[in-house]
Design a protein around this motif. Sequence first.
Motif, short mmCIF file in Angstrom:
data_model
loop_
_atom_site.label_atom_id
_atom_site.label_comp_id
_atom_site.label_asym_id
_atom_site.label_seq_id
_atom_site.Cartn_x
_atom_site.Cartn_y
_atom_site.Cartn_z
N GLY A 104 0.56 -1.20 0.59
CA GLY A 104 -0.02 0.16 0.06
C GLY A 104 1.17 1.17 0.22
N LEU A 105 2.01 1.29 0.81
CA LEU A 105 2.48 3.04 0.95
C LEU A 105 3.81 2.64 -0.42
CD1 LEU A 105 4.50 2.07 4.77
CD2 LEU A 105 3.15 3.96 3.85
N GLU A 106 4.05 1.67 -1.34
CA GLU A 106 5.01 1.29 -2.30
C GLU A 106 3.68 1.99 -3.63
OE1 GLU A 106 6.36 -2.14 -2.75
OE2 GLU A 106 7.69 -1.80 -1.90
N LEU A 107 2.96 1.70 -3.22
CA LEU A 107 1.32 2.32 -4.31
C LEU A 107 1.29 3.45 -4.32
CD1 LEU A 107 -0.52 1.03 -6.89
CD2 LEU A 107 -2.02 0.46 -5.52
N GLN A 140 3.58 6.20 -5.84
CA GLN A 140 2.93 5.88 -7.12
C GLN A 140 2.21 6.65 -7.18
OE1 GLN A 140 3.57 2.04 -9.56
NE2 GLN A 140 3.27 2.77 -11.06
N PHE A 141 1.05 6.53 -7.09
CA PHE A 141 -0.49 6.84 -7.19
C PHE A 141 -0.32 9.14 -7.49
CE2 PHE A 141 -4.17 8.51 -5.89
CZ PHE A 141 -5.87 8.07 -7.46
N CYS A 142 1.02 9.31 -5.91
CA CYS A 142 1.26 10.20 -5.66
C CYS A 142 2.01 10.55 -6.60
CB CYS A 142 1.91 11.07 -4.91
SG CYS A 142 2.57 12.33 -4.12
N ASN A 143 2.65 10.73 -7.14
CA ASN A 143 3.58 10.73 -8.55
C ASN A 143 2.46 11.32 -9.70
OD1 ASN A 143 5.80 11.35 -6.60
ND2 ASN A 143 6.18 9.00 -7.32
N GLU A 144 2.11 10.03 -9.99
CA GLU A 144 0.87 10.05 -11.34
C GLU A 144 -0.03 11.13 -11.42
OE1 GLU A 144 0.75 5.49 -12.10
OE2 GLU A 144 2.73 5.79 -12.27
N GLN A 145 -1.08 10.79 -10.19
CA GLN A 145 -1.93 10.99 -10.19
C GLN A 145 -2.63 12.63 -9.14
OE1 GLN A 145 -4.48 9.57 -12.31
NE2 GLN A 145 -3.44 8.11 -12.99
N GLN A 199 -2.23 15.82 -9.57
CA GLN A 199 -2.48 17.05 -10.58
C GLN A 199 -4.04 16.58 -10.62
OE1 GLN A 199 -1.66 19.77 -11.15
NE2 GLN A 199 -3.57 20.51 -11.84
N ALA A 200 -4.64 15.37 -11.69
CA ALA A 200 -5.84 14.39 -11.90
C ALA A 200 -6.15 14.84 -10.46
CB ALA A 200 -5.99 13.25 -12.23
N ILE A 201 -5.80 14.75 -9.40
CA ILE A 201 -7.18 14.37 -8.38
C ILE A 201 -7.47 15.76 -7.73
CG2 ILE A 201 -7.14 13.99 -5.69
CD1 ILE A 201 -5.27 11.65 -6.38
N ALA A 202 -6.39 16.86 -7.83
CA ALA A 202 -7.13 18.48 -7.83
C ALA A 202 -8.03 18.92 -9.11
CB ALA A 202 -5.81 19.12 -8.26
N ASP A 203 -7.34 17.90 -10.18
CA ASP A 203 -8.70 18.76 -11.28
C ASP A 203 -9.89 18.32 -10.90
OD1 ASP A 203 -5.82 20.16 -12.09
OD2 ASP A 203 -6.12 18.37 -13.95
N ALA A 204 -9.84 16.87 -10.51
CA ALA A 204 -11.72 16.33 -10.22
C ALA A 204 -12.11 17.12 -9.50
CB ALA A 204 -11.81 15.08 -9.65
N ALA A 205 -11.67 17.79 -8.64
CA ALA A 205 -11.81 17.89 -6.94
C ALA A 205 -12.43 19.97 -7.47
CB ALA A 205 -10.94 18.86 -6.02
N ARG A 227 -5.88 -3.07 -2.90
CA ARG A 227 -5.47 -1.70 -2.61
C ARG A 227 -5.97 -1.09 -4.15
NH1 ARG A 227 -2.40 -5.62 -0.61
NH2 ARG A 227 -3.97 -4.89 1.05
N ILE A 228 -6.87 -1.29 -4.81
CA ILE A 228 -7.16 -0.40 -5.76
C ILE A 228 -8.43 0.70 -4.91
CG2 ILE A 228 -8.87 0.29 -7.91
CD1 ILE A 228 -7.17 -2.70 -8.73
N GLN A 229 -9.39 -0.39 -4.13
CA GLN A 229 -10.44 0.09 -3.58
C GLN A 229 -9.73 0.92 -2.53
OE1 GLN A 229 -12.69 -4.14 -2.31
NE2 GLN A 229 -13.74 -2.92 -4.44
N GLU A 230 -8.92 0.82 -1.59
CA GLU A 230 -7.88 1.78 -0.48
C GLU A 230 -7.76 3.20 -1.25
OE1 GLU A 230 -6.26 -2.02 1.39
OE2 GLU A 230 -4.89 -1.16 0.41
N LEU A 231 -7.04 2.70 -1.95
CA LEU A 231 -6.88 3.82 -3.02
C LEU A 231 -8.12 4.94 -3.71
CD1 LEU A 231 -3.62 3.77 -5.00
CD2 LEU A 231 -3.63 5.02 -2.63
N HIS A 232 -9.49 4.43 -4.07
CA HIS A 232 -10.17 4.90 -4.16
C HIS A 232 -11.00 5.95 -3.13
CE1 HIS A 232 -11.23 2.36 -8.32
NE2 HIS A 232 -10.14 3.13 -8.23
#
Length: 200
Positions: free
Chosen positions: A22-25, A28-33, A35-41, A178-183
Amino acid sequence: MLAKQEPQESPVTLVRRALRQGLELREQFCNEQAQAIADAAARVTTALAAGGKVLLCGNGGSAADCQHIAAELTGRFTGRTRPALAAVALTTDTSALTAIANDFGFDEVFARQVEALARPGDVLLAISTSGRSANVIRAAQQARLRGLTVLALTSGDGGPLATLADLTIATPSADTARIQELHITVGHILCDLVERALCS
């Protein structure tokens, strides 16, 4: 001769592995997404500020996330004093779900509600761990026909759902847990950003 059994890992070892994954994911998720999360908000904030609403749909654990996120918006996410924000989980009305599934088929359980409830300027948050859930895809199709912004919360390449979305937030994993934890983490961040924008 009996097959030799592999030694079982201890529960603590399994716990540590799951948490490390979960930590590793998350990194990676932080680095990749991020901006997309901020845009969605920002898109959700714009819709709510203009008097629109957020509709949410998904199956199983994703249905639970829909209810959770909608509750945080209509109630409150933090201790901030603010008006209720319009959000509807399309996963909660058992009479509608069963009637639509019976009369039109399970693929239509969310699309039919979108047709009934959505107005131009609203947002559909479509959650599917695979991006291939037929009823979520049908909801996104209906949402586009009705002038909604479609936000997809999914994984990998986003599947067919991503092709219908104005913005896709995709978890870089094939592990459903792991997907659902991040969702739901994304859901919490969205609620926090929306509250900050509308209630400061």
